[in-house]
Design a protein around this motif. Structure first.
Motif, PDB file in Angstrom:
ATOM      1  N   LYS B 502     -30.297  -4.112  67.076  1.00  0.00           N
ATOM      2  CA  LYS B 502     -30.980  -4.287  65.871  1.00  0.00           C
ATOM      3  C   LYS B 502     -32.091  -5.327  66.201  1.00  0.00           C
ATOM      4  O   LYS B 502     -31.933  -5.850  67.094  1.00  0.00           O
ATOM      5  CB  LYS B 502     -29.713  -4.784  64.974  1.00  0.00           C
ATOM      6  CG  LYS B 502     -28.408  -4.327  65.123  1.00  0.00           C
ATOM      7  CD  LYS B 502     -27.623  -5.070  64.200  1.00  0.00           C
ATOM      8  CE  LYS B 502     -27.106  -6.350  64.088  1.00  0.00           C
ATOM      9  NZ  LYS B 502     -26.353  -6.906  63.436  1.00  0.00           N
ATOM     10  N   ASN B 503     -32.738  -5.497  65.073  1.00  0.00           N
ATOM     11  CA  ASN B 503     -33.986  -6.356  65.385  1.00  0.00           C
ATOM     12  C   ASN B 503     -34.817  -6.274  66.500  1.00  0.00           C
ATOM     13  O   ASN B 503     -34.588  -7.306  67.236  1.00  0.00           O
ATOM     14  CB  ASN B 503     -33.231  -7.714  64.961  1.00  0.00           C
ATOM     15  CG  ASN B 503     -34.299  -8.752  64.843  1.00  0.00           C
ATOM     16  OD1 ASN B 503     -35.557  -8.662  64.581  1.00  0.00           O
ATOM     17  ND2 ASN B 503     -34.118 -10.052  64.969  1.00  0.00           N
ATOM     18  N   GLU B 504     -35.039  -5.062  66.849  1.00  0.00           N
ATOM     19  CA  GLU B 504     -35.697  -4.788  68.215  1.00  0.00           C
ATOM     20  C   GLU B 504     -37.036  -5.448  68.248  1.00  0.00           C
ATOM     21  O   GLU B 504     -37.407  -5.890  69.598  1.00  0.00           O
ATOM     22  CB  GLU B 504     -35.742  -3.328  68.273  1.00  0.00           C
ATOM     23  CG  GLU B 504     -34.435  -2.895  68.910  1.00  0.00           C
ATOM     24  CD  GLU B 504     -34.506  -1.429  69.614  1.00  0.00           C
ATOM     25  OE1 GLU B 504     -35.583  -0.876  69.820  1.00  0.00           O
ATOM     26  OE2 GLU B 504     -33.581  -1.077  70.207  1.00  0.00           O
ATOM     27  N   LYS B 505     -37.830  -5.643  67.285  1.00  0.00           N
ATOM     28  CA  LYS B 505     -39.037  -5.969  67.392  1.00  0.00           C
ATOM     29  C   LYS B 505     -39.301  -7.494  67.659  1.00  0.00           C
ATOM     30  O   LYS B 505     -38.596  -8.434  66.933  1.00  0.00           O
ATOM     31  CB  LYS B 505     -39.966  -5.693  66.004  1.00  0.00           C
ATOM     32  CG  LYS B 505     -40.264  -4.287  66.039  1.00  0.00           C
ATOM     33  CD  LYS B 505     -41.737  -4.052  65.549  1.00  0.00           C
ATOM     34  CE  LYS B 505     -42.267  -2.664  65.624  1.00  0.00           C
ATOM     35  NZ  LYS B 505     -41.859  -1.925  64.372  1.00  0.00           N
ATOM     36  N   ARG B 506     -40.080  -8.090  68.832  1.00  0.00           N
ATOM     37  CA  ARG B 506     -40.113  -9.292  68.979  1.00  0.00           C
ATOM     38  C   ARG B 506     -41.118  -9.964  68.018  1.00  0.00           C
ATOM     39  O   ARG B 506     -41.035 -11.265  67.903  1.00  0.00           O
ATOM     40  CB  ARG B 506     -40.433  -9.358  70.497  1.00  0.00           C
ATOM     41  CG  ARG B 506     -39.194  -9.341  71.324  1.00  0.00           C
ATOM     42  CD  ARG B 506     -39.947 -10.040  72.751  1.00  0.00           C
ATOM     43  NE  ARG B 506     -38.823  -9.821  73.765  1.00  0.00           N
ATOM     44  CZ  ARG B 506     -38.098 -10.720  74.202  1.00  0.00           C
ATOM     45  NH1 ARG B 506     -38.197 -11.957  73.593  1.00  0.00           N
ATOM     46  NH2 ARG B 506     -37.140 -10.242  75.168  1.00  0.00           N
ATOM     47  N   THR B 507     -42.059  -9.062  67.638  1.00  0.00           N
ATOM     48  CA  THR B 507     -43.412  -9.886  67.089  1.00  0.00           C
ATOM     49  C   THR B 507     -43.273  -9.250  65.602  1.00  0.00           C
ATOM     50  O   THR B 507     -42.621  -8.381  65.173  1.00  0.00           O
ATOM     51  CB  THR B 507     -44.594  -9.347  67.709  1.00  0.00           C
ATOM     52  OG1 THR B 507     -44.563  -7.695  67.590  1.00  0.00           O
ATOM     53  CG2 THR B 507     -44.611  -9.704  68.971  1.00  0.00           C
ATOM     54  N   ASN B 508     -44.207  -9.784  64.949  1.00  0.00           N
ATOM     55  CA  ASN B 508     -44.498  -9.380  63.479  1.00  0.00           C
ATOM     56  C   ASN B 508     -45.482  -8.374  63.452  1.00  0.00           C
ATOM     57  O   ASN B 508     -45.830  -8.057  62.151  1.00  0.00           O
ATOM     58  CB  ASN B 508     -45.090 -10.344  62.672  1.00  0.00           C
ATOM     59  CG  ASN B 508     -43.725 -11.512  62.273  1.00  0.00           C
ATOM     60  OD1 ASN B 508     -42.464 -11.101  62.164  1.00  0.00           O
ATOM     61  ND2 ASN B 508     -44.202 -12.704  62.246  1.00  0.00           N
ATOM     62  N   GLY B 509     -45.952  -8.019  64.697  1.00  0.00           N
ATOM     63  CA  GLY B 509     -47.128  -7.038  64.591  1.00  0.00           C
ATOM     64  C   GLY B 509     -48.465  -7.583  64.526  1.00  0.00           C
ATOM     65  O   GLY B 509     -49.570  -6.742  64.551  1.00  0.00           O
ATOM     66  N   ARG B 510     -48.713  -8.879  64.670  1.00  0.00           N
ATOM     67  CA  ARG B 510     -50.022  -9.438  64.210  1.00  0.00           C
ATOM     68  C   ARG B 510     -50.957  -9.227  65.371  1.00  0.00           C
ATOM     69  O   ARG B 510     -52.104  -9.140  65.546  1.00  0.00           O
ATOM     70  CB  ARG B 510     -50.101 -10.687  63.763  1.00  0.00           C
ATOM     71  CG  ARG B 510     -49.629 -10.869  62.609  1.00  0.00           C
ATOM     72  CD  ARG B 510     -49.928 -12.246  61.933  1.00  0.00           C
ATOM     73  NE  ARG B 510     -49.394 -13.343  62.715  1.00  0.00           N
ATOM     74  CZ  ARG B 510     -48.107 -13.996  62.529  1.00  0.00           C
ATOM     75  NH1 ARG B 510     -47.455 -13.251  61.393  1.00  0.00           N
ATOM     76  NH2 ARG B 510     -47.660 -14.687  63.201  1.00  0.00           N
ATOM     77  N   ASN B 511     -50.099  -9.360  66.661  1.00  0.00           N
ATOM     78  CA  ASN B 511     -51.159  -9.500  68.156  1.00  0.00           C
ATOM     79  C   ASN B 511     -51.078  -8.040  68.670  1.00  0.00           C
ATOM     80  O   ASN B 511     -51.316  -8.229  69.796  1.00  0.00           O
ATOM     81  CB  ASN B 511     -50.900 -10.644  69.033  1.00  0.00           C
ATOM     82  CG  ASN B 511     -49.251 -10.648  69.349  1.00  0.00           C
ATOM     83  OD1 ASN B 511     -48.686  -9.744  68.886  1.00  0.00           O
ATOM     84  ND2 ASN B 511     -48.797 -11.516  69.962  1.00  0.00           N
ATOM     85  N   GLN B 512     -50.514  -7.045  67.944  1.00  0.00           N
ATOM     86  CA  GLN B 512     -50.443  -5.919  68.939  1.00  0.00           C
ATOM     87  C   GLN B 512     -51.740  -5.489  69.232  1.00  0.00           C
ATOM     88  O   GLN B 512     -52.033  -4.490  70.128  1.00  0.00           O
ATOM     89  CB  GLN B 512     -49.732  -4.913  68.027  1.00  0.00           C
ATOM     90  CG  GLN B 512     -48.275  -5.060  68.138  1.00  0.00           C
ATOM     91  CD  GLN B 512     -47.307  -4.161  67.481  1.00  0.00           C
ATOM     92  OE1 GLN B 512     -47.928  -2.985  67.101  1.00  0.00           O
ATOM     93  NE2 GLN B 512     -46.046  -4.432  67.050  1.00  0.00           N
TER      94      GLN B 512
END
Lengths: 405, 518
Positions: B502-512
């Motif tokens: 679960k909770n696989e994403k490390r980032t909030n997606g801002r620096n992708q």
């Protein structure tokens, strides 16, 4: 009974017992390095009693890697005779302290009498035994017995077999009048109907009686020397004779073996002074065409060269001069090729160039008819030679040093 | 307990029946019982006092000398009890209530009526407050003892990265982790393990990121542990390890708080044991032992290079001596001629087979290493002199071993120090010997057999339900970004799927967009 044994149930125990069985084989076929007699050169010949004479050059590792000079020879020679080569090998253990180990073999020297009689039967062992690597050069002893050649102690390179191998490679790359041939090529050439094999010769020069003593290398100029000589011509597996230097070079041009070589010719028709051209790259291609029911072979040589040496007053800045040099170089290459073809066609009647293979690729139907007696057709096959030489560079000096003005 | 007379003597108390008992109404009985149970311990301090002069109400303060912070006992307990309480403004009935509710200015006060609980608290460094005629007692947390303090790590040093290491005190250690992860979801579950040592153990994980089943399984395994004492985390490791018959470590340990924090962020679970700076981390995968926290601090290309280098040295450390034995005794044709001649010359006159030679040197080295680890620092240099000069140099000169073998053993030894984890170096050291036996028996064929068995074994292992060789077996393509190579941090967008479902994403997606704009 709880404890460790409790955990090992019966099946596990049985499994372990089986695993232990494996180790009963012991160290089967393991050999320590100091139990090996590492053979570097192998000589074979026929004796007068029609048995094989086998000579093996074995290295003496501690002498070769010794930091201090020793008085013991770096290699040792062992000899044996036998009805077969294999027998001779095994008989050798009567005299040699260690089992002969042939994987590191660098060189095989075939005696002239065996070569003239046919080498194919003798090659079977070298090709069949798994211990032989096929990366050794096949050579022919030209003017001396195999034994004499293998017992020459060479200066500079401690292992004579290495010396021969390195000389052979160096000469092949820079002089191109020899060719280092491996056993698989020899065998495939012998078995091919469209090509006959060639092998390089080894020559002994100088005083024969000193060569096998360590004294030989105590002189500044070693009295006995080994020399790589030109190519021997075979028909099937029998040796017929030798090509001279020009013919050997001619052969190598056709075979595409020339990496680098030197060509020189006089500057003018008369007078002294020569021009030397260093060939850097050659590209050879061979093609066959059918013309009026007969094959015509065309040999194309493309080469690139440098002006290496100029002994006369010519104007190297003019393009015509360079053109002249290129033309004369082309002429020289052509001459050598023609000489080698002439020797093969007229003297030995043996297709050492593989023209037959070229014909078989281009005209398979014709080839089927002539395959059986190709050598008879080879003798009067027409060969067209095209050479193209580009002179690229003139070195650091634009004009010859003698040039005035 | 019999209570025939008012005065009870020590001899009257039956010890075995008192342990689970409740606190007695009489202070004297209580003190006697405690003294008796502790065998009149010399470090037990009992301060008796009169709390109410008119009624002669007695009280006592108990603590173990050395385990408590003396100033807080002095200032916040003794002074309050002896100076502030005695004035007779408090009615007799309310003395205890008054002490409990408003007199003791100490953060953590617990009230209990069980004797064994009271004893445990006393022995953990708390200060007991007993009042006569009360069946309840107070325990104030005044723990304070000499500890080492947070120092620089000695066993896992880095060039770039935090230098601090865990200490022997559990509370300090949990604080070190908390300081790195301020997420409110960081859970610190407390446990006590060991019937006699009653060691405090803390289980740390990030709720919502860690795999719940792993946490649950870990708790279950910790609860099952039945042992008299836990002196180091190694005790716990052996109890919770998956298949016990494998030389490979299935629990990662480190004394670096940053490694633990990194593991928690990947969804792993940490176990901190009181009394040791080594903190456990599960599930542990094979690749974890090849990675160092510094891989993430250095630039990603350097990190990648170092990781590949470590893998290479793993192979050398495991296979080098056996390859040398196999090739020189079975497959001499594989050695280039000049090298073969050189090796053969070195072996001339060496009385032992290559295998014996290798075992001799390897064993010597292992002995030297062990001696070096245990020796006091001052004697260490003596060992290295004896080891390097006498055994290396002289063994060659005496013709007992060949110089090439010394080189092989040396490069093997150096390579085995490259792993960041000491406990992965141990199975490599042990397996090296079995591979050497196989090599001496069957040559390269034996080494390949050994390798196949090794790979099969490794693939069969699990650590808390996670395949030990993941993400290689099973192959997880998306996790390869942080195994042999390390992608830049802006490329490490997801947690390893082996440990975090679960909770696989490390980032909030801002620096992708960073990766794309490159």
């Amino acid at each position: 009974m709880k404890g460790m044994w409790y955990l090992w149930n019966k099946s596990r125990l049985i499994l372990i017992m089986f695993a232990c069985l494996v180790f009963l084989s012991g160290c089967w076929s393991s050999r320590e390095l100091d139990e090996l007699g590492i053979a570097v050169a192998l000589g074979m010949d026929k004796t007068e009693e029609e048995t094989y004479a086998l000579t093996v050059q074995i290295i003496n590792p501690s002498e070769i890697a010794a930091e201090k000079a020793t008085t013991r020879p770096p290699v040792t020679l062992y000899k044996a005779e036998g009805e077969t080569l294999f027998e001779a090998f095994r008989k050798m253990t009567k005299t040699a302290p260690r089992k002969i180990y042939v994987s590191q073999l660098r060189l095989v020297v075939i005696g002239q009498s065996l070569a003239e009689e046919g080498v194919l039967p003798a090659l079977d062992l070298l090709y069949r035994d798994p211990e032989f690597r096929t990366s050794f050069f096949m050579t022919i002893a030209k003017n001396a017995s195999v034994e004499d050649i293998l017992s020459v102690i060479t200066p500079y390179e401690k292992i004579p077999a290495n010396k021969i191998m390195e000389t052979l490679t160096a000469a092949q790359e820079n002089w191109a009048a020899t060719e280092g041939v491996y056993i698989d090529q020899v065998i495939s050439d012998i078995r091919s109907t469209g090509k006959s094999p060639v092998m390089t010769g080894i020559l002994m020069k100088g005083k024969e009686d000193i060569g096998n003593s360590i004294k030989n290398i105590e002189y500044l100029d070693a009295p006995t020397r080994l020399e790589i000589d030109h190519l021997s011509v075979f028909k099937d597996d029998r040796m017929l004779g030798w090509l001279n230097e020009a013919e050997s070079k001619g052969y190598n041009y056709i075979a595409g073996n020339v990496k680098s070589t030197l060509i020189n010719f006089p500057c003018k028709e008369e007078g002294s002074g020569r021009i030397g051209v260093e060939l850097l790259r050659t590209n050879a291609s061979m093609d066959a065409k059918m013309k009026k029911g007969k094959p015509v072979i065309s040999v194309d040589i493309e080469a690139e060269g440098n002006v290496g040496e100029v002994e006369c007053q010519i104007d190297l800045s003019k393009p015509e001069t360079l053109q002249m040099i290129a033309q004369k170089t082309e002429g020289d290459i052509k001459d050598k090729i023609q000489a080698s073809i002439k020797a093969a066609q007229e003297v030995y009647e043996s297709d050492i160039f593989g023209f037959g293979n070229a014909v078989s690729r281009k005209a398979p139907n014709y080839w089927k008819k002539v395959e059986k007696d190709w050598d008879a057709h080879f003798v009067d096959t027409e060969v067209k030679i095209n050479t193209k030489v580009n002179i690229r560079r003139k070195g650091t000096n634009v004009q010859p040093v003698q040039k005035e003005g | 307990m019999r209570r025939g007379k008012k005065k009870t003597t020590i001899d009257d108390i039956q010890l075995d029946s008192t342990l689970s008992k409740l606190i007695d109404g009489s202070l004297e009985v209580n003190l006697t019982v405690i003294k008796k149970i502790l065998g009149d311990a010399s470090d037990l301090v009992i301060r008796r006092m009169t709390l109410n002069n008119s009624n002669n109400l007695k009280g006592a303060v108990l603590y173990i000398d050395g385990l408590v912070d003396k100033t807080s006992v002095q200032d916040f307990i003794l002074e309050v009890m002896m100076v502030e309480v005695p004035p007779e403004k408090i009615s007799l009935a309310h003395v205890y209530e008054e002490i409990k509710n408003s007199a003791l200015p100490i953060g953590e006060i617990t009230e209990t009526n069980k004797l064994d609980d009271l004893l445990l608290r006393l022995l953990s460094g708390e200060t007991l407050v007993l009042v006569d005629k009360e069946t309840q007692a107070l325990s104030a947390s005044t723990k304070g003892w000499k500890d080492r303090g947070v120092q620089e790590t000695t066993s896992e040093s880095v060039i770039r990265g935090p230098k601090e290491s865990f200490t022997e005190t559990l509370r300090t250690n949990t604080a070190l982790v908390r300081r790195k992860i301020k997420d409110p979801n960081l859970r610190i579950d407390a446990k006590k393990i060991g019937n006699m040592t009653v060691t405090d153990v803390a289980v740390l994980y990030i709720e919502g990121t860690a795999d719940e089943s792993v946490v649950k399984e870990l708790h279950a395994r910790l609860d099952k542990i039945d042992i008299d004492g836990v002196l180091e985390s190694g005790y716990i490791e052996e109890f919770i390890e998956d298949p016990p018959y494998s030389p490979f470590p299935k629990v990662y340990y480190t004394e670096r708080p940053d490694s633990i924090a990194g593991g928690l962020l990947e969804g792993k679970v940490a176990i901190i044991t009181d009394g040791t700076p080594n903190v456990l981390l599960v599930p542990a995968l094979f690749v974890n032992f090849m990675q160092s926290s510094e891989d993430y601090y250095q630039r990603y290309d350097i990190g990648t290079f170092i990781r590949l280098l470590r893998l290479f040295s793993f192979v050398i450390a495991l296979f080098m001596p056996s390859l040398y034995i196999a090739i020189t005794t079975f497959h001499q044709e594989m050695i280039p001629a000049p090298l073969l001649i050189n090796l053969a010359a070195q072996r001339e006159g060496v009385p032992f087979p290559a295998f014996v030679e290798a075992v001799l040197m390897e064993a010597t080295f292992e002995i030297l290493r062990e001696a070096g680890v245990r020796l006091p620092k001052a004697v260490g240099s003596a060992v290295s002199i004896v080891g390097a000069l006498v055994l290396g140099e002289s063994a060659v000169q005496a013709g007992l071993v060949s110089p090439a073998m010394v080189i092989v053993v040396a490069i093997t030894a150096i390579s085995s120090f490259v792993f960041p984890s000491y406990n992965m170096a141990i199975p490599v050291r042990m397996l090296r010997f079995s591979l050497m036996i196989l090599a001496a028996t069957f040559g390269l064929y034996g080494i390949i057999l050994g390798l196949i068995a090794l790979v099969l074994h490794l693939c069969s292992l699990q650590s808390f339900g996670v395949p030990y060789m993941s993400p290689f077996a099973p192959l997880v393509p998306k996790d390869q970004k942080d195994v042999l190579v390390r992608f830049p941090h802006w490329g490490l967008l997801s947690r390893p799927s082996a440990t975090s479902h679960k909770n696989e994403k490390r980032t909030n997606g801002r620096n992708q967009s960073k990766g794309g704009s490159k």
